[in-house]
Design an enzyme around this catalytic site. Structure first.
Site, PDB file in Angstrom:
ATOM      1  N   ASP A  71      45.495   0.571  -3.251  1.00 25.47           N
ATOM      2  CA  ASP A  71      46.687   0.809  -2.438  1.00 25.47           C
ATOM      3  C   ASP A  71      47.832  -0.002  -3.035  1.00 25.47           C
ATOM      4  O   ASP A  71      47.648  -1.175  -3.389  1.00 25.47           O
ATOM      5  CB  ASP A  71      46.458   0.383  -0.985  1.00 25.47           C
ATOM      6  CG  ASP A  71      45.460   1.274  -0.261  1.00 25.47           C
ATOM      7  OD1 ASP A  71      44.967   2.248  -0.876  1.00 25.47           O
ATOM      8  OD2 ASP A  71      45.168   0.995   0.912  1.00 25.47           O
TER       9      ASP A  71
ATOM     10  N   ASP B  54      43.696  11.710   8.856  1.00 24.02           N
ATOM     11  CA  ASP B  54      43.676  10.333   9.343  1.00 24.02           C
ATOM     12  C   ASP B  54      43.656  10.363  10.862  1.00 24.02           C
ATOM     13  O   ASP B  54      44.559  10.927  11.487  1.00 24.02           O
ATOM     14  CB  ASP B  54      44.902   9.577   8.830  1.00 24.02           C
ATOM     15  CG  ASP B  54      44.994   9.593   7.306  1.00 24.02           C
ATOM     16  OD1 ASP B  54      43.932   9.592   6.660  1.00 24.02           O
ATOM     17  OD2 ASP B  54      46.114   9.618   6.766  1.00 24.02           O
TER      18      ASP B  54
END
Length: 240
Positions: A10, A132
């Site tokens: 990330d 998500d």
């Protein structure tokens, strides 16, 4: 193990970071060079990599394109890239920078016709549907908003349209090292057994990955457990 192992990188400000539950205020910087981390994964034996542009997710357009380009030019890893892909320009940028696949979530909720167009143009082998989940609803825009979409009907719509691969993150688990949401992933696999489901969120140990494998989950993305030293990657790669 049969499960596909996909380490995650990330990125914020060009650095390798992890958040907790998607909260940008709960950020830990682990390494300055994501490309060097990617090289280390490749040397250990990994073939896949999941890269998320967290700046992009927040700003709603790709930000860390050059970091992606470095990773894809300096390694042979098959990279899927997500975060900030909102327009035709964004998705073209990601592919031009070497992404083999892109993960798209918010657009599938807010602009389904655009997502369908990309699915048709690039093909299901290059498109990963990001799902998500928070409180059973699909979350969008860097997890800052919850939509009204329920998980299983949302998936059904796109699987019927040709989606083959879904990256499902249980947000309440993400970055917490509290164990993956195996019941959630098992429910998805029971409903859609042909789906290539990539589980994400909560992995804290080799045992967690073995439990996902035992549950028949096809693939797993994991990151924080690596950076916190909870998983020995060489041991993982040799696990039966």
């Amino acid at each position: 193990m049969k499960i596909e192992l996909i380490p995650a990188i990330d990125i914020i400000n060009g650095q390798c970071v992890r958040l907790t539950k998607g909260d940008y205020q709960q950020k830990t910087v682990y390494r300055d060079s994501p490309a060097e981390v990617a090289k280390e994964f490749e040397e250990i034996g990994f073939r896949r990599l999941h890269v998320v542009d967290l700046d992009g997710a927040k700003s709603r357009h790709i930000v860390n394109c050059e970091v992606l380009r470095r990773i894809t030019t300096e390694t042979q890893l098959t990279v899927d890239f997500g975060g900030g892909i909102k327009t035709d320009e964004d998705i073209e940028k990601a592919f031009a920078a070497g992404a083999a696949m892109v993960t798209v979530g918010s657009i599938a909720v807010t602009k389904p016709d655009l997502f369908m167009g990309w699915l048709e143009k690039y093909g299901p082998e290059r498109m990963i549907l990001g799902a998500d989940v928070r409180h059973g609803k699909i979350s969008i825009n860097g997890w800052k908003e919850d939509s009204t979409e329920d998980l299983l009907p949302f998936l059904r719509k796109y699987i019927e349209a040709g989606v083959r691969t879904v990256l499902c993150t249980e947000i309440s688990k993400d970055g917490t090292l509290s164990g993956p949401a195996i019941d959630l992933y098992s429910e998805v696999m029971e409903a859609y057994p042909e789906l290539h489901l990539i589980a994400s969120g909560g992995v804290s140990s080799l045992d967690d990955i073995k439990a996902l494998d035992a549950a028949g989950i096809p693939a797993v993305v994991f990151g924080k457990a690596i950076y916190e030293g909870r998983i020995d990657l060489r041991e993982l790669m040799q696990a039966p």
